[in-house]
Design an enzyme around this catalytic site. Structure first.
Site, PDB file in Angstrom:
ATOM      1  N   ASN A 214      14.177   9.671  -3.304  1.00 11.83           N
ATOM      2  CA  ASN A 214      14.245   8.359  -4.000  1.00 11.83           C
ATOM      3  C   ASN A 214      13.864   8.910  -5.548  1.00 11.83           C
ATOM      4  OD1 ASN A 214      11.275   7.846  -4.493  1.00 11.83           O
ATOM      5  ND2 ASN A 214      11.480   7.367  -2.448  1.00 11.83           N
ATOM      6  N   LYS A 292      21.823  25.178   8.065  1.00 11.98           N
ATOM      7  CA  LYS A 292      22.634  24.372   7.009  1.00 11.98           C
ATOM      8  C   LYS A 292      23.967  23.802   7.583  1.00 11.98           C
ATOM      9  CE  LYS A 292      24.809  24.510   2.657  1.00 11.98           C
ATOM     10  NZ  LYS A 292      25.598  25.221   1.518  1.00 11.98           N
ATOM     11  N   PRO A 308       6.620   7.061   9.746  1.00  8.96           N
ATOM     12  CA  PRO A 308       5.124   6.454   9.904  1.00  8.96           C
ATOM     13  C   PRO A 308       4.968   5.379   8.564  1.00  8.96           C
ATOM     14  CG  PRO A 308       5.084   8.648   9.831  1.00  8.96           C
ATOM     15  CD  PRO A 308       6.478   8.302   9.719  1.00  8.96           C
ATOM     16  N   ASP A 309       4.121   4.438   8.567  1.00  8.65           N
ATOM     17  CA  ASP A 309       3.848   3.751   7.323  1.00  8.65           C
ATOM     18  C   ASP A 309       2.594   3.993   7.180  1.00  8.65           C
ATOM     19  OD1 ASP A 309       2.993   1.631   5.568  1.00  8.65           O
ATOM     20  OD2 ASP A 309       4.865   0.457   6.137  1.00  8.65           O
ATOM     21  N   PHE A 328       1.260  -0.704  -2.896  1.00  4.87           N
ATOM     22  CA  PHE A 328       2.434  -1.097  -4.107  1.00  4.87           C
ATOM     23  C   PHE A 328       3.483  -1.722  -3.335  1.00  4.87           C
ATOM     24  CE2 PHE A 328       1.354   0.653  -8.278  1.00  4.87           C
ATOM     25  CZ  PHE A 328       0.019   0.989  -8.108  1.00  4.87           C
ATOM     26  N   LYS A 342       4.217  -8.728   2.043  1.00  2.00           N
ATOM     27  CA  LYS A 342       3.586  -7.262   2.487  1.00  2.00           C
ATOM     28  C   LYS A 342       2.302  -7.169   2.643  1.00  2.00           C
ATOM     29  CE  LYS A 342       6.767  -4.710   0.750  1.00  2.00           C
ATOM     30  NZ  LYS A 342       7.543  -4.055  -0.266  1.00  2.00           N
ATOM     31  N   LYS A 346       1.269  -5.729   6.258  1.00  2.00           N
ATOM     32  CA  LYS A 346       0.406  -4.296   6.134  1.00  2.00           C
ATOM     33  C   LYS A 346      -0.962  -4.395   6.489  1.00  2.00           C
ATOM     34  CE  LYS A 346       4.402  -2.154   3.832  1.00  2.00           C
ATOM     35  NZ  LYS A 346       4.783  -0.825   3.920  1.00  2.00           N
TER      36      LYS A 346
HETATM   37  O1  C5P Z   1       7.306  -1.232   2.944  1.00  2.00           O
HETATM   38  P1  C5P Z   1       7.494  -0.731   1.594  1.00  2.00           P
HETATM   39  O2  C5P Z   1       8.005   0.635   1.364  1.00  2.00           O
HETATM   40  O3  C5P Z   1       8.169  -1.810   0.745  1.00  2.00           O
HETATM   41  O4  C5P Z   1       5.987  -0.873   1.122  1.00  2.00           O
HETATM   42  C1  C5P Z   1       5.454  -0.212   0.054  1.00  2.00           C
HETATM   43  C2  C5P Z   1       4.099   0.179   0.100  1.00  2.00           C
HETATM   44  O5  C5P Z   1       3.891   0.669   1.274  1.00  2.00           O
HETATM   45  C3  C5P Z   1       3.602   1.199  -1.053  1.00  2.00           C
HETATM   46  O6  C5P Z   1       2.250   1.052  -1.151  1.00  2.00           O
HETATM   47  C4  C5P Z   1       3.848   2.573  -0.049  1.00  2.00           C
HETATM   48  O7  C5P Z   1       3.070   3.455  -0.602  1.00  2.00           O
HETATM   49  C5  C5P Z   1       3.392   2.272   1.128  1.00  2.00           C
HETATM   50  N1  C5P Z   1       4.228   2.837   2.288  1.00  2.00           N
HETATM   51  C6  C5P Z   1       3.641   3.776   3.111  1.00  2.00           C
HETATM   52  N2  C5P Z   1       4.444   4.164   4.148  1.00  2.00           N
HETATM   53  C7  C5P Z   1       5.723   4.069   4.453  1.00  2.00           C
HETATM   54  C8  C5P Z   1       6.491   3.020   3.696  1.00  2.00           C
HETATM   55  C9  C5P Z   1       5.543   2.509   2.352  1.00  2.00           C
HETATM   56  O8  C5P Z   1       2.494   3.980   2.945  1.00  2.00           O
HETATM   57  N3  C5P Z   1       6.471   4.682   5.131  1.00  2.00           N
END
Ligand code: C5P
Length: 406
Positions: A214, A292, A308-309, A328, A342, A346
């Site tokens: 991105n 490739k 993973p989040d 963020f 959020k 989270k």
């Molecule tokens: O879920 P979203 O991407 O909108 O949430 C944004 C927040 O979650 C940011 O703080 C981003 O750094 C964190 N994030 C993360 N791991 C992910 C997706 C988002 O730590 N896989």
């Protein structure tokens, strides 16, 4: 009504000197008295007359001028100010400051001062990156000099890179912070605390040569890491791929994918503060091939799985959860409502919400307009440079930890 606040502004020779005229005007609007020393090289870029008009004061230029010395000796010039600001600060004046060379009025005043000094470097990108300049900056910082910028961008010399002087607004902010902190250099109030910051985008491999990513530049996350380190925190920056230089005084772990980023954060834990500023890719390709993918007429189908989040993982740790976890929320609409959702989903403590719709220029841009949201409050911050947001957030973190220490 004068506020009684006095700044000695030293203008050395660089094209960015024109920005110092705006700086003087902005400080005067805040009733901060500004007295200027203009170096010989500085006077090639701005005139003493413009400065005298804006400061409503005499402009000091000559170490050996009988009139200047009898009105205001060079020692007094620095002593009577609360704060000394060098903007623009050329590579030359920084080198002299580091070495204690005093061969004109500006450098003599700098050697004679016992006041806090802020410098705003401005120079060609290669001069900035030169080992000599980097070493000079590190040593000046160790001595307590506060360094604002430089920033990345187009340069007057036609090149692109790090070396542009920070905008007057960022300097005004640092100067106001100085006066706000009762004339002290930023307190090292995070000494003994550890912080982990994620920054930048992640790259998710499609095959060995292609990836999903991105537009995140990493500027905001890097600025937060720098500001936390400046307050004395032991700081680990886990950075996805960016064009940015590693901030000084910070341990940087360079990673590519979300999975690497999570592993690097886990390796750096435990910590007191975690700020997840990275724009982590939400999905990755399930099984990227090791060769490739060939363009052979058939469209490849990409099997995506969720990444993973990191923020949720850290927020929901059972053992050794950091005292403060900050996420963020980059949204293009209903910024506050999504950010509040959020926060709950989270399990983090604060969300810094910003509008990243293309017309705001936030993604990749220099400024940021944010709202800091916790379970009880929504704080709307004015538009600040990303450095400014980093400093204000670091200060808020320090105050929060101090108020909540047991
Ligand atoms: O879920 P979203 O991407 O909108 O949430 C944004 C927040 O979650 C940011 O703080 C981003 O750094 C964190 N994030 C993360 N791991 C992910 C997706 C988002 O730590 N896989």
């Amino acid at each position: 009504m004068e506020s009684g606040k006095r700044v000695l502004l030293i203008i050395s020779g660089g094209i960015a000197a024109y920005k110092s005229l705006e700086l003087v005007r902005d400080l005067r609007r805040r009733d901060i008295a500004v007295r200027c020393i203009l170096t010989d090289a500085g006077s090639q870029f701005v005139t003493p007359l413009s400065l005298a008009a804006l400061t409503e004061d005499k402009v000091y230029q000559d170490l050996f001028s009988l009139t200047d010395e009898s009105e205001m000796g060079h020692i007094e010039l620095s002593r009577e100010a609360d704060l000394v600001v060098v903007a623009p600060a050329t590579a030359n004046i920084l080198a002299k400051m580091r070495s204690g060379i005093a061969n004109d009025l500006a450098t003599t005043a700098l050697l004679a001062t016992d006041k806090q000094v802020i410098v705003a470097p401005a120079m060609n990108v290669r001069m900035w990156k030169h080992a000599a300049t980097q070493e000079n900056i590190t040593i000046l910082q160790e001595r307590g000099v506060q360094v604002i910028g430089p920033e990345e961008g187009d340069m007057a010399c036609g090149e692109y890179g790090m070396g542009r002087m920070s905008e007057p607004a960022a300097l005004v902010e640092a100067i106001e912070n100085f006066f706000h902190n009762a004339g002290q250099a930023p307190q090292k109030s995070l000494i003994g605390k550890k912080a982990i910051i994620t920054s930048g985008p992640t790259h998710e491999a499609i095959d060995p040569v292609r990836y999903l990513a991105n537009h995140s530049s990493g500027r905001q996350g890097h600025a937060i890491a720098k500001a936390l380190a400046e307050l004395g925190a032991e700081t680990v920056l886990v950075s996805g791929p960016t064009q940015l230089a590693d901030p000084m005084g910070v341990t940087v772990q360079h990673v590519k994918s979300a999975e690497d980023m999570l592993a690097a954060c886990e390796a750096a834990l435990p910590a007191d503060i975690v700020v997840c500023a990275a724009a982590v890719a939400d999905w990755r390709v399930a099984n990227p091939p090791s060769e490739k993918i060939k363009k052979n007429g058939a469209l490849p189908s990409l099997d995506l799985v969720e990444n993973p989040d990191i923020l949720a993982n850290v927020s929901q740790l059972d053992k050794d959860r950091p005292a403060l976890v900050i996420g963020f929320a980059a949204e293009t609409e209903d910024v506050i409502a999504y950010a509040q959702a959020k926060l709950a989903k989270k399990g983090c403590d604060w969300i810094v919400a910003n509008d990243v719709s293309p017309e705001t220029g936030t993604f990749g841009g220099k400024n940021n307009t944010v709202h800091v949201i916790d379970a009880e409050t929504i704080e709307d911050w004015p538009t600040l440079s990303k450095e400014g947001v980093g400093q204000k957030l670091a200060a808020r973190i320090a105050i929060h930890l101090e108020n909540n220490s047991t």
